[in-house]
Design a protein around this motif. Sequence first.
Motif, PDB file in Angstrom:
ATOM      1  N   THR A 132      -4.984  24.560 -13.557  1.00 25.50           N
ATOM      2  CA  THR A 132      -6.190  24.203 -12.821  1.00 25.50           C
ATOM      3  C   THR A 132      -5.900  24.319 -11.324  1.00 25.50           C
ATOM      4  O   THR A 132      -4.940  23.713 -10.828  1.00 25.50           O
ATOM      5  CB  THR A 132      -6.618  22.761 -13.151  1.00 25.50           C
ATOM      6  OG1 THR A 132      -6.945  22.665 -14.531  1.00 25.50           O
ATOM      7  CG2 THR A 132      -7.827  22.347 -12.306  1.00 25.50           C
ATOM      8  N   ILE A 133      -6.711  25.077 -10.610  1.00 24.55           N
ATOM      9  CA  ILE A 133      -6.541  25.257  -9.165  1.00 24.55           C
ATOM     10  C   ILE A 133      -7.706  24.546  -8.464  1.00 24.55           C
ATOM     11  O   ILE A 133      -8.874  24.805  -8.779  1.00 24.55           O
ATOM     12  CB  ILE A 133      -6.547  26.746  -8.760  1.00 24.55           C
ATOM     13  CG1 ILE A 133      -5.671  27.575  -9.717  1.00 24.55           C
ATOM     14  CG2 ILE A 133      -6.116  26.902  -7.308  1.00 24.55           C
ATOM     15  CD1 ILE A 133      -4.236  27.156  -9.791  1.00 24.55           C
ATOM     16  N   ILE A 134      -7.386  23.661  -7.550  1.00 24.53           N
ATOM     17  CA  ILE A 134      -8.421  22.953  -6.792  1.00 24.53           C
ATOM     18  C   ILE A 134      -8.242  23.257  -5.310  1.00 24.53           C
ATOM     19  O   ILE A 134      -7.164  23.035  -4.749  1.00 24.53           O
ATOM     20  CB  ILE A 134      -8.363  21.438  -7.028  1.00 24.53           C
ATOM     21  CG1 ILE A 134      -8.614  21.120  -8.512  1.00 24.53           C
ATOM     22  CG2 ILE A 134      -9.399  20.722  -6.154  1.00 24.53           C
ATOM     23  CD1 ILE A 134      -8.490  19.659  -8.864  1.00 24.53           C
ATOM     24  N   PHE A 135      -9.295  23.768  -4.706  1.00 25.81           N
ATOM     25  CA  PHE A 135      -9.282  24.012  -3.263  1.00 25.81           C
ATOM     26  C   PHE A 135     -10.069  22.903  -2.576  1.00 25.81           C
ATOM     27  O   PHE A 135     -11.252  22.715  -2.835  1.00 25.81           O
ATOM     28  CB  PHE A 135      -9.891  25.368  -2.923  1.00 25.81           C
ATOM     29  CG  PHE A 135      -9.982  25.630  -1.435  1.00 25.81           C
ATOM     30  CD1 PHE A 135      -8.846  25.614  -0.647  1.00 25.81           C
ATOM     31  CD2 PHE A 135     -11.206  25.877  -0.828  1.00 25.81           C
ATOM     32  CE1 PHE A 135      -8.922  25.844   0.729  1.00 25.81           C
ATOM     33  CE2 PHE A 135     -11.288  26.098   0.537  1.00 25.81           C
ATOM     34  CZ  PHE A 135     -10.141  26.084   1.317  1.00 25.81           C
ATOM     35  N   PHE A 136      -9.385  22.159  -1.726  1.00 29.65           N
ATOM     36  CA  PHE A 136      -9.978  21.036  -0.990  1.00 29.65           C
ATOM     37  C   PHE A 136     -10.440  21.579   0.358  1.00 29.65           C
ATOM     38  O   PHE A 136      -9.650  21.754   1.283  1.00 29.65           O
ATOM     39  CB  PHE A 136      -8.929  19.938  -0.810  1.00 29.65           C
ATOM     40  CG  PHE A 136      -9.467  18.601  -0.381  1.00 29.65           C
ATOM     41  CD1 PHE A 136      -9.989  17.714  -1.312  1.00 29.65           C
ATOM     42  CD2 PHE A 136      -9.428  18.216   0.950  1.00 29.65           C
ATOM     43  CE1 PHE A 136     -10.459  16.473  -0.923  1.00 29.65           C
ATOM     44  CE2 PHE A 136      -9.897  16.983   1.352  1.00 29.65           C
ATOM     45  CZ  PHE A 136     -10.407  16.098   0.414  1.00 29.65           C
ATOM     46  N   ALA A 137     -11.716  21.898   0.463  1.00 27.39           N
ATOM     47  CA  ALA A 137     -12.253  22.585   1.645  1.00 27.39           C
ATOM     48  C   ALA A 137     -12.649  21.580   2.723  1.00 27.39           C
ATOM     49  O   ALA A 137     -13.361  20.613   2.449  1.00 27.39           O
ATOM     50  CB  ALA A 137     -13.467  23.421   1.251  1.00 27.39           C
ATOM     51  N   ILE A 138     -12.187  21.820   3.947  1.00 27.94           N
ATOM     52  CA  ILE A 138     -12.572  20.964   5.072  1.00 27.94           C
ATOM     53  C   ILE A 138     -12.995  21.833   6.246  1.00 27.94           C
ATOM     54  O   ILE A 138     -12.773  23.044   6.267  1.00 27.94           O
ATOM     55  CB  ILE A 138     -11.411  20.035   5.513  1.00 27.94           C
ATOM     56  CG1 ILE A 138     -10.262  20.855   6.142  1.00 27.94           C
ATOM     57  CG2 ILE A 138     -10.901  19.203   4.354  1.00 27.94           C
ATOM     58  CD1 ILE A 138      -9.265  20.016   6.889  1.00 27.94           C
ATOM     59  N   GLY A 139     -13.592  21.194   7.254  1.00 29.68           N
ATOM     60  CA  GLY A 139     -13.928  21.907   8.477  1.00 29.68           C
ATOM     61  C   GLY A 139     -15.384  21.761   8.855  1.00 29.68           C
ATOM     62  O   GLY A 139     -16.237  21.420   8.029  1.00 29.68           O
ATOM     63  N   PHE A 140     -15.655  22.010  10.124  1.00 28.21           N
ATOM     64  CA  PHE A 140     -17.031  22.051  10.621  1.00 28.21           C
ATOM     65  C   PHE A 140     -17.635  23.413  10.285  1.00 28.21           C
ATOM     66  O   PHE A 140     -17.110  24.144   9.443  1.00 28.21           O
ATOM     67  CB  PHE A 140     -17.044  21.770  12.124  1.00 28.21           C
ATOM     68  CG  PHE A 140     -16.921  20.303  12.460  1.00 28.21           C
ATOM     69  CD1 PHE A 140     -18.055  19.510  12.567  1.00 28.21           C
ATOM     70  CD2 PHE A 140     -15.684  19.717  12.670  1.00 28.21           C
ATOM     71  CE1 PHE A 140     -17.967  18.165  12.879  1.00 28.21           C
ATOM     72  CE2 PHE A 140     -15.574  18.370  12.977  1.00 28.21           C
ATOM     73  CZ  PHE A 140     -16.713  17.592  13.075  1.00 28.21           C
ATOM     74  N   GLU A 141     -18.720  23.766  10.932  1.00 27.06           N
ATOM     75  CA  GLU A 141     -19.432  24.999  10.626  1.00 27.06           C
ATOM     76  C   GLU A 141     -18.566  26.248  10.763  1.00 27.06           C
ATOM     77  O   GLU A 141     -18.854  27.280  10.154  1.00 27.06           O
ATOM     78  CB  GLU A 141     -20.657  25.136  11.545  1.00 27.06           C
ATOM     79  CG  GLU A 141     -21.779  24.155  11.269  1.00 27.06           C
ATOM     80  CD  GLU A 141     -21.683  22.887  12.084  1.00 27.06           C
ATOM     81  OE1 GLU A 141     -22.718  22.224  12.270  1.00 27.06           O
ATOM     82  OE2 GLU A 141     -20.566  22.523  12.533  1.00 27.06           O
ATOM     83  N   THR A 142     -17.490  26.157  11.510  1.00 22.96           N
ATOM     84  CA  THR A 142     -16.604  27.305  11.722  1.00 22.96           C
ATOM     85  C   THR A 142     -16.018  27.833  10.422  1.00 22.96           C
ATOM     86  O   THR A 142     -15.981  29.045  10.182  1.00 22.96           O
ATOM     87  CB  THR A 142     -15.441  26.907  12.661  1.00 22.96           C
ATOM     88  OG1 THR A 142     -15.956  26.247  13.803  1.00 22.96           O
ATOM     89  CG2 THR A 142     -14.649  28.125  13.077  1.00 22.96           C
ATOM     90  N   THR A 143     -15.532  26.933   9.574  1.00 19.22           N
ATOM     91  CA  THR A 143     -14.814  27.339   8.371  1.00 19.22           C
ATOM     92  C   THR A 143     -15.698  27.388   7.127  1.00 19.22           C
ATOM     93  O   THR A 143     -15.263  27.877   6.082  1.00 19.22           O
ATOM     94  CB  THR A 143     -13.635  26.381   8.098  1.00 19.22           C
ATOM     95  OG1 THR A 143     -14.142  25.035   8.022  1.00 19.22           O
ATOM     96  CG2 THR A 143     -12.611  26.460   9.224  1.00 19.22           C
ATOM     97  N   THR A 144     -16.921  26.893   7.236  1.00 16.16           N
ATOM     98  CA  THR A 144     -17.804  26.846   6.063  1.00 16.16           C
ATOM     99  C   THR A 144     -18.100  28.230   5.481  1.00 16.16           C
ATOM    100  O   THR A 144     -18.086  28.388   4.251  1.00 16.16           O
ATOM    101  CB  THR A 144     -19.114  26.117   6.424  1.00 16.16           C
ATOM    102  OG1 THR A 144     -18.791  24.846   7.002  1.00 16.16           O
ATOM    103  CG2 THR A 144     -19.970  25.897   5.204  1.00 16.16           C
ATOM    104  N   PRO A 145     -18.358  29.260   6.299  1.00 15.80           N
ATOM    105  CA  PRO A 145     -18.600  30.585   5.704  1.00 15.80           C
ATOM    106  C   PRO A 145     -17.421  31.107   4.885  1.00 15.80           C
ATOM    107  O   PRO A 145     -17.618  31.795   3.882  1.00 15.80           O
ATOM    108  CB  PRO A 145     -18.862  31.475   6.927  1.00 15.80           C
ATOM    109  CG  PRO A 145     -19.340  30.543   7.987  1.00 15.80           C
ATOM    110  CD  PRO A 145     -18.567  29.279   7.757  1.00 15.80           C
ATOM    111  N   MET A 146     -16.199  30.775   5.294  1.00 13.21           N
ATOM    112  CA  MET A 146     -15.028  31.209   4.532  1.00 13.21           C
ATOM    113  C   MET A 146     -15.015  30.553   3.160  1.00 13.21           C
ATOM    114  O   MET A 146     -14.715  31.203   2.148  1.00 13.21           O
ATOM    115  CB  MET A 146     -13.742  30.882   5.295  1.00 13.21           C
ATOM    116  CG  MET A 146     -12.477  31.335   4.593  1.00 13.21           C
ATOM    117  SD  MET A 146     -12.361  33.119   4.374  1.00 13.21           S
ATOM    118  CE  MET A 146     -11.907  33.610   6.042  1.00 13.21           C
ATOM    119  N   SER A 147     -15.361  29.259   3.105  1.00 15.50           N
ATOM    120  CA  SER A 147     -15.432  28.575   1.806  1.00 15.50           C
ATOM    121  C   SER A 147     -16.509  29.207   0.933  1.00 15.50           C
ATOM    122  O   SER A 147     -16.301  29.433  -0.266  1.00 15.50           O
ATOM    123  CB  SER A 147     -15.717  27.083   1.999  1.00 15.50           C
ATOM    124  OG  SER A 147     -14.644  26.448   2.647  1.00 15.50           O
ATOM    125  N   ALA A 148     -17.659  29.504   1.538  1.00 12.10           N
ATOM    126  CA  ALA A 148     -18.737  30.151   0.785  1.00 12.10           C
ATOM    127  C   ALA A 148     -18.290  31.514   0.277  1.00 12.10           C
ATOM    128  O   ALA A 148     -18.616  31.913  -0.854  1.00 12.10           O
ATOM    129  CB  ALA A 148     -19.981  30.287   1.668  1.00 12.10           C
TER     130      ALA A 148
END
Length: 361
Positions: A132-148
């Motif tokens: 099981t791989i879990i990515f814990f995504a953080i950040g303001f609007e700067t990093t959100t497109p990368m998570s998407a």
Amino acid sequence: MDLINDFRDKERILTLKELIASKLTKPINIMEICGGHTHSIMKFALPSLLPKDINFIHGPGCPVCVMPRERIDIALKLASMPNTIFCVLGDMLRIPGSYESLIDLRAKGADIRALYTPLEALDIAINNQDKTIIFFAIGFETTTPMSASIIQKSIKMKLKNLFFHINHVLVPPAIEAIMQDKKVKIDAFLGPSHVSVITGSNIYEPIANKYKTPIAVSGFEPVDIMLSILNIVEQINANTHKVYNEYFRVVSKEGNIKAQELVKEFFQPCNFEFRGLGIIKNGGLCLKDKYDFLNAEKIFDCKVESKDESKACICGQILRGLAKPYDCKVFSKVCTPKNPIGSCMVSSEGACAAYYKYYQN
């Protein structure tokens, strides 16, 4: 134009210093939203260079700093699950949870990986399909497109073992929360630059108009910041409250439309607790319901009982602009980058880390 040296030119800086001093008519409290601005301000000793009536207030612009202890405890619980690889950006590893940090848990044998880029999570999932791989995504609007983007790629690749715990936060609601605090006295903002590349500068206009507060979107170099401060001084003298885009070489009014559309496809606004600011209505983003099959919050047990923050740490007050790092009794004594008590010292963008590195010496 040399985008580094021209914006660190001594003569330009000194000229701007004289202009600001000649036009300044009263004390001004300026909050920089971005942790990168805090570090630039301290690195280039701008508080010493500028008149004392220019007072910098350090805001909640560091995504690691604003993570509440409960979210750290959730990360620890997820990372403790058997047969799990937990992926996170590096600064998160050392934030103290209620009982330990992720780096402490990793030392005990948990498979916790600090990513250089979120895209690494895809390779980890492909190469470890029995886990099981879990990515814990953080950040303001700067990093959100990368998570998407990695969510989109994960779906296209039909990965069945990659899940996401979303902890993205938004700048405008954070500014609103600060301005509604009657204890905080802010006359102007240095608008974040990397965030504004994605969002555009237009998103700050409702805030500037509502609170009659100038906002200068600024680059990170000393000439950038000095130009922004000059504009703020001129606006306050003229009793105006506009959004000034000093960083026009990178930031547009509209921002990155393609990135914004990608974010809207996968995320929706939700209430989010900020360290020091409490729960902010629509202060963060969460996965849309149709992506529940990827949502670690929906699939795994994320219930935790968290201890209160250390009473010795005043990180919450610093993030609200009510204190400076040197006001903290444990700053640079018990609390250091090697032994951080609070998140403002842990993060490379944190105000306490900036003061420790540049101010105390």
